[in-house]
Scaffold this motif. Structure first.
Motif, PDB file in Angstrom:
ATOM      1  N   GLU A  16       0.839  -1.198   0.000  1.00  0.00           N
ATOM      2  CA  GLU A  16       0.000   0.000   0.000  1.00  0.00           C
ATOM      3  C   GLU A  16       0.873   1.245   0.000  1.00  0.00           C
ATOM      4  O   GLU A  16       1.714   1.428   0.890  1.00  0.00           O
ATOM      5  CB  GLU A  16      -0.913   0.011   1.226  1.00  0.00           C
ATOM      6  N   PRO A  17       0.723   2.130  -0.995  1.00  0.00           N
ATOM      7  CA  PRO A  17       1.532   3.347  -1.034  1.00  0.00           C
ATOM      8  C   PRO A  17       1.152   4.290   0.101  1.00  0.00           C
ATOM      9  O   PRO A  17       0.014   4.285   0.587  1.00  0.00           O
ATOM     10  CB  PRO A  17       1.191   3.945  -2.400  1.00  0.00           C
ATOM     11  N   ASP A  18       2.112   5.118   0.518  1.00  0.00           N
ATOM     12  CA  ASP A  18       1.807   6.075   1.581  1.00  0.00           C
ATOM     13  C   ASP A  18       0.879   7.159   1.045  1.00  0.00           C
ATOM     14  O   ASP A  18       0.621   7.279  -0.157  1.00  0.00           O
ATOM     15  CB  ASP A  18       3.087   6.676   2.154  1.00  0.00           C
ATOM     16  N   MET A  19       0.340   7.981   1.954  1.00  0.00           N
ATOM     17  CA  MET A  19      -0.682   8.957   1.573  1.00  0.00           C
ATOM     18  C   MET A  19      -0.139  10.014   0.621  1.00  0.00           C
ATOM     19  O   MET A  19      -0.857  10.480  -0.269  1.00  0.00           O
ATOM     20  CB  MET A  19      -1.261   9.616   2.824  1.00  0.00           C
ATOM     21  N   ALA A  20       1.129  10.379   0.776  1.00  0.00           N
ATOM     22  CA  ALA A  20       1.701  11.371  -0.135  1.00  0.00           C
ATOM     23  C   ALA A  20       1.737  10.833  -1.559  1.00  0.00           C
ATOM     24  O   ALA A  20       1.416  11.546  -2.519  1.00  0.00           O
ATOM     25  CB  ALA A  20       3.102  11.765   0.336  1.00  0.00           C
ATOM     26  N   THR A  21       2.121   9.562  -1.685  1.00  0.00           N
ATOM     27  CA  THR A  21       2.142   8.938  -3.012  1.00  0.00           C
ATOM     28  C   THR A  21       0.736   8.822  -3.568  1.00  0.00           C
ATOM     29  O   THR A  21       0.488   9.072  -4.760  1.00  0.00           O
ATOM     30  CB  THR A  21       2.793   7.547  -2.927  1.00  0.00           C
ATOM     31  N   GLN A  22      -0.228   8.450  -2.714  1.00  0.00           N
ATOM     32  CA  GLN A  22      -1.608   8.352  -3.171  1.00  0.00           C
ATOM     33  C   GLN A  22      -2.136   9.707  -3.645  1.00  0.00           C
ATOM     34  O   GLN A  22      -2.836   9.788  -4.659  1.00  0.00           O
ATOM     35  CB  GLN A  22      -2.494   7.806  -2.055  1.00  0.00           C
TER      36      GLN A  22
END
Length: 401
Positions: free
Chosen positions: A10-16
């Motif tokens: 799961e990508p981190d929120m910044a990446t999302q």
């Protein structure tokens, strides 16, 4: 991206947030939905809905998008297998006369092309076959639109659609497009229901069991396999043998030896009854060679390597030349089995025999399997047989790196 979307990572929120900007996804969608459900192509696949000819027809209208579905993992939501089985079982137990029909029937032309499409998929698989099948599905859908869903002609055409979906599903799975494969199989299951063909529906459940088992969901696979076997208790012996072996294979994957061996005994009894007994055309491929291969897969999963070695030799000897892709698959199983028996030289020899056939074919699954079995031989890479294999298979190994 595939590992992210499948849930493996799961990508981190910044990446999302950066991805949401690229995909023009509103911020409120990103905050309201968990990963990966906010992705434009990441929604989960649901199986709920009315099981009627009209509903199946509407799903056929949307099936053109399946050619664009290239995700390499299954997307059925958790618990969907149970929903699918419950809704499918609720439609009754009637099995049609699969050899009936007249030459004037509106579906006759489609039925006449099915053997050619099956043979084409067996020989080549892959996206090329999928394009042919999708055209057939579009034509069948238009014919249903013009003539209506009811009557013997409509039911017969829905049965054709079910078989077309099975062929397209395997072509999708063979090229690594697993999300498309499961959608074809579920659409085919609905078409089989609309056509009153419980045997074909059970066969589609069987297809889904292997897809789910290989995706790391053996309990869901077992649920579908059991339902398929239960639904065909009074079916032709060849069909019963085929479905029973598939359930046995899921038990073997789960390490449930007693259940597997009990089912293999039932399958052997059913196979002994097949001579002279009619069965659907799609079941004819399950001959002595295919039966031996599937039983071998069970013993390979259970660690009975001496037994599976004998069976794989038998299936290699009996396998028709026309089923080249399956022959390669079983050659790869035989190579792994030789390795498990402590014979790396023989494993390398079996792998070497598959190289030219894999390179000339279109099977992503066989290419992936080749790379997996070759990795088993890495501790023996200095053996002359393994060095020779690597020299012959340089392009395949580069593909699987």
């Amino acid at each position: 991206m595939a590992r992210w979307e499948s849930g493996a990572v799961e990508p981190d929120m910044a990446t999302q947030a950066a991805m949401a900007t690229i995909f023009h996804v509103p911020a409120e969608r990103l905050s309201a939905l968990l990963w990966p459900n906010w992705l434009p192509m990441g929604e989960l696949f649901h199986v709920e809905g009315v099981w009627s000819p009209e509903n199946c027809h509407s799903l056929l209208d949307a099936s053109g998008d399946l050619m664009l579905e290239r995700r390499g993992f299954v997307t059925l939501a958790a618990g969907s297998a149970a929903v699918l089985v419950r809704e499918w079982q609720s439609v009754g137990r009637a099995v049609p006369e699969f050899l009936s029909g007249t030459s004037e029937d509106i579906a006759l032309g489609f039925e006449g092309r099915l053997p050619w499409l099956r043979d084409l998929e067996d020989a080549h698989g892959g996206g090329r076959v999928r394009r042919f099948v999708d055209l057939e599905l579009q034509y069948a859908n238009e014919l249903l639109r013009q003539t209506g869903h009811g009557g013997a002609g409509g039911r017969r055409l829905f049965r054709v659609v079910a078989d077309l979906c099975r062929i397209a599903g395997w072509a999708s799975a063979d090229t690594g497009h697993l999300a498309a494969a499961e959608r074809y199989f579920v659409l085919g299951l609905r078409a089989a229901r609309a056509g009153g063909d419980r045997l074909s529906g059970a066969n589609l459940l069987k297809c889904m069991t292997l897809l789910l088992a290989e995706a790391g969901r053996p309990q869901d696979a077992l649920l579908l396999a059991r339902s398929a076997v239960d639904a065909t208790a009074d079916g032709p012996p060849r069909v019963r043998a085929m479905l029973t072996v598939r359930q046995a294979r899921v038990h073997a994957i789960l390490g449930e030896r007693d259940a597997c061996e009990r089912l293999l005994g039932q399958a052997e009894t059913a196979m002994a009854e097949t001579d002279g007994q009619p069965c659907p055309d799609w079941a004819l491929y399950f001959d002595d060679a295919e039966y031996a291969a599937q039983v071998a897969a069970c013993h390979l999963a259970l660690g009975n390597y001496a037994v599976s070695d004998h069976l794989l030799e038998r299936t290699t000897r009996l396998q028709p030349a026309s089923r080249q892709r399956d022959g390669v698959t079983y050659g790869l199983w035989w190579a792994e089995n030789a390795f498990r028996l402590g014979e790396p030289e023989r494993a390398a020899a079996h792998l070497s025999e598959t190289v030219p056939l894999i390179e000339s074919g279109f099977s992503t699954r066989n290419r992936t399997r080749f790379a997996q079995v070759r990795r088993l031989l890495h501790p023996h890479r200095t053996l002359p047989q393994v060095r020779d294999l690597d020299a012959r298979a340089a392009s395949l190994l580069a593909w699987g790196a």
